[in-house]
Design a protein around this motif. Sequence first.
Motif, PDB file in Angstrom:
ATOM      1  N   SER A 101       0.830  -1.205   0.000  1.00 41.80           N
ATOM      2  CA  SER A 101       0.000   0.000   0.000  1.00 41.80           C
ATOM      3  C   SER A 101       0.862   1.252   0.000  1.00 41.80           C
ATOM      4  N   THR A 102       1.947   1.217   0.756  1.00 44.46           N
ATOM      5  CA  THR A 102       2.849   2.362   0.838  1.00 44.46           C
ATOM      6  C   THR A 102       3.549   2.600  -0.494  1.00 44.46           C
ATOM      7  N   THR A 104       2.393   1.799  -3.427  1.00 41.19           N
ATOM      8  CA  THR A 104       1.372   2.339  -4.326  1.00 41.19           C
ATOM      9  C   THR A 104       1.143   3.817  -4.044  1.00 41.19           C
ATOM     10  N   ALA A 105       1.036   4.177  -2.770  1.00 39.75           N
ATOM     11  CA  ALA A 105       0.831   5.583  -2.398  1.00 39.75           C
ATOM     12  C   ALA A 105       2.023   6.434  -2.822  1.00 39.75           C
ATOM     13  N   ALA A 106       3.238   5.931  -2.624  1.00 47.14           N
ATOM     14  CA  ALA A 106       4.436   6.677  -3.021  1.00 47.14           C
ATOM     15  C   ALA A 106       4.467   6.922  -4.522  1.00 47.14           C
ATOM     16  N   LEU A 107       4.092   5.920  -5.304  1.00 41.33           N
ATOM     17  CA  LEU A 107       4.038   6.085  -6.762  1.00 41.33           C
ATOM     18  C   LEU A 107       3.006   7.145  -7.142  1.00 41.33           C
ATOM     19  N   GLU A 108       1.852   7.094  -6.519  1.00 42.42           N
ATOM     20  CA  GLU A 108       0.804   8.081  -6.817  1.00 42.42           C
ATOM     21  C   GLU A 108       1.259   9.502  -6.451  1.00 42.42           C
ATOM     22  N   ILE A 109       1.936   9.637  -5.327  1.00 42.04           N
ATOM     23  CA  ILE A 109       2.448  10.956  -4.921  1.00 42.04           C
ATOM     24  C   ILE A 109       3.475  11.439  -5.933  1.00 42.04           C
ATOM     25  N   LYS A 110       4.343  10.530  -6.376  1.00 41.28           N
ATOM     26  CA  LYS A 110       5.359  10.884  -7.373  1.00 41.28           C
ATOM     27  C   LYS A 110       4.707  11.328  -8.681  1.00 41.28           C
ATOM     28  N   LEU A 111       3.574  10.721  -9.020  1.00 39.46           N
ATOM     29  CA  LEU A 111       2.861  11.077 -10.250  1.00 39.46           C
ATOM     30  C   LEU A 111       1.984  12.316 -10.073  1.00 39.46           C
ATOM     31  N   ASN A 113      -0.596  12.679  -7.848  1.00 40.83           N
ATOM     32  CA  ASN A 113      -1.945  12.416  -7.358  1.00 40.83           C
ATOM     33  C   ASN A 113      -2.002  12.709  -5.869  1.00 40.83           C
ATOM     34  N   ARG A 114      -2.811  13.684  -5.483  1.00 47.59           N
ATOM     35  CA  ARG A 114      -2.984  14.021  -4.067  1.00 47.59           C
ATOM     36  C   ARG A 114      -4.441  13.810  -3.662  1.00 47.59           C
ATOM     37  N   GLY A 115      -5.107  12.861  -4.325  1.00 45.78           N
ATOM     38  CA  GLY A 115      -6.509  12.586  -4.059  1.00 45.78           C
ATOM     39  C   GLY A 115      -6.720  11.816  -2.775  1.00 45.78           C
ATOM     40  N   ASP A 116      -7.947  11.364  -2.574  1.00 42.35           N
ATOM     41  CA  ASP A 116      -8.323  10.586  -1.394  1.00 42.35           C
ATOM     42  C   ASP A 116      -7.505   9.295  -1.385  1.00 42.35           C
ATOM     43  N   CYS A 117      -6.800   9.049  -0.279  1.00 42.07           N
ATOM     44  CA  CYS A 117      -5.987   7.833  -0.223  1.00 42.07           C
ATOM     45  C   CYS A 117      -6.843   6.603   0.037  1.00 42.07           C
ATOM     46  N   GLY A 118      -8.000   6.766   0.676  1.00 43.61           N
ATOM     47  CA  GLY A 118      -8.857   5.619   0.979  1.00 43.61           C
ATOM     48  C   GLY A 118      -8.267   4.703   2.024  1.00 43.61           C
ATOM     49  N   CYS A 119      -7.217   5.143   2.693  1.00 43.73           N
ATOM     50  CA  CYS A 119      -6.454   4.277   3.594  1.00 43.73           C
ATOM     51  C   CYS A 119      -7.256   3.748   4.778  1.00 43.73           C
ATOM     52  N   LEU A 120      -7.883   4.609   5.515  1.00 46.76           N
ATOM     53  CA  LEU A 120      -8.638   4.180   6.687  1.00 46.76           C
ATOM     54  C   LEU A 120     -10.121   4.449   6.498  1.00 46.76           C
ATOM     55  N   GLY A 121     -10.542   4.550   5.273  1.00 45.39           N
ATOM     56  CA  GLY A 121     -11.939   4.815   4.971  1.00 45.39           C
ATOM     57  C   GLY A 121     -12.257   6.299   5.005  1.00 45.39           C
ATOM     58  N   ARG A 122     -13.405   6.665   4.502  1.00 45.89           N
ATOM     59  CA  ARG A 122     -13.816   8.063   4.393  1.00 45.89           C
ATOM     60  C   ARG A 122     -13.925   8.729   5.770  1.00 45.89           C
ATOM     61  N   ALA A 123     -14.335   7.973   6.788  1.00 45.97           N
ATOM     62  CA  ALA A 123     -14.535   8.547   8.121  1.00 45.97           C
ATOM     63  C   ALA A 123     -13.236   9.118   8.697  1.00 45.97           C
ATOM     64  N   SER A 131       2.442  12.553   4.818  1.00 45.08           N
ATOM     65  CA  SER A 131       1.951  12.029   6.102  1.00 45.08           C
ATOM     66  C   SER A 131       1.439  10.598   5.947  1.00 45.08           C
ATOM     67  N   THR A 132       0.883  10.286   4.775  1.00 44.97           N
ATOM     68  CA  THR A 132       0.444   8.909   4.492  1.00 44.97           C
ATOM     69  C   THR A 132       1.638   7.961   4.556  1.00 44.97           C
ATOM     70  N   LEU A 133       2.733   8.364   3.931  1.00 46.73           N
ATOM     71  CA  LEU A 133       3.918   7.514   3.894  1.00 46.73           C
ATOM     72  C   LEU A 133       4.541   7.363   5.278  1.00 46.73           C
ATOM     73  N   VAL A 134       4.632   8.475   6.020  1.00 47.63           N
ATOM     74  CA  VAL A 134       5.216   8.414   7.366  1.00 47.63           C
ATOM     75  C   VAL A 134       4.378   7.516   8.269  1.00 47.63           C
ATOM     76  N   ARG A 135       3.055   7.703   8.233  1.00 45.80           N
ATOM     77  CA  ARG A 135       2.165   6.862   9.044  1.00 45.80           C
ATOM     78  C   ARG A 135       2.363   5.386   8.695  1.00 45.80           C
ATOM     79  N   ASN A 136       2.424   5.078   7.415  1.00 43.52           N
ATOM     80  CA  ASN A 136       2.584   3.686   7.001  1.00 43.52           C
ATOM     81  C   ASN A 136       3.936   3.113   7.406  1.00 43.52           C
ATOM     82  N   VAL A 137       4.982   3.934   7.382  1.00 46.11           N
ATOM     83  CA  VAL A 137       6.301   3.463   7.812  1.00 46.11           C
ATOM     84  C   VAL A 137       6.267   3.112   9.301  1.00 46.11           C
ATOM     85  N   VAL A 138       5.531   3.882  10.096  1.00 44.63           N
ATOM     86  CA  VAL A 138       5.376   3.554  11.521  1.00 44.63           C
ATOM     87  C   VAL A 138       4.672   2.198  11.659  1.00 44.63           C
TER      88      VAL A 138
END
Length: 181
Positions: A101-102, A104-111, A113-123, A131-138
């Motif tokens: 997932s990380t 995929t997110a890194a590739l999208e950021i490189k391209l 894309n700063r859209g909805d990551c969908g990581c933990l759901g819309r809520a 911050s998505t990448l840092v959180r995932n690295v943790v």
Amino acid sequence: TERLTGNIPIVLNIAVWENPTIAICLRLILATVFLVGAWNKGFDNPDFRAALAGYSRISSGTAAWLAYLIPTVEAVLGVALMLGLTVNAMAILSTSFIACSTATAALEIKLGNRGDCGCLGRAIGGRLGWSTLVRNVVFIAIGGALAVSRPENFDLLVSASESNSVLPDQALPAALAAVGA
């Protein structure tokens, strides 16, 4: 007190693979992350499907399939971790899942894309970003620490006289023995 395990100094017995309390807390944190993610995404949730379709490398057909598969995998990993079932193996699978997932997110950021990551759901969600990448690295670090922890560190209830797991039918007598009743 310091002792050496291989080349790794362990001070005051706080290393995850040496400390059952830390290992259990990290296991429950990772389990909660997966269960919250699965719950908020739902199964085949249209919002999550739309977030996946917003990724440049995911077609709408693949997004529909992944919108069901990802929360299912997260739910299975979360339940297995919560219950303490084969924690080392589940930690390796969890870490691999988050690493994919990380990436995929890194590739999208490189391209760009700063859209909805969908990581933990819309809520909880959020947009793709560093911050998505840092959180995932943790989360990857937590999973890695769990993967190398000793299996006996994950027992929630351990007999006072032994370090072996207590079976469910032995839990009450073991608890009473531990408190001296």
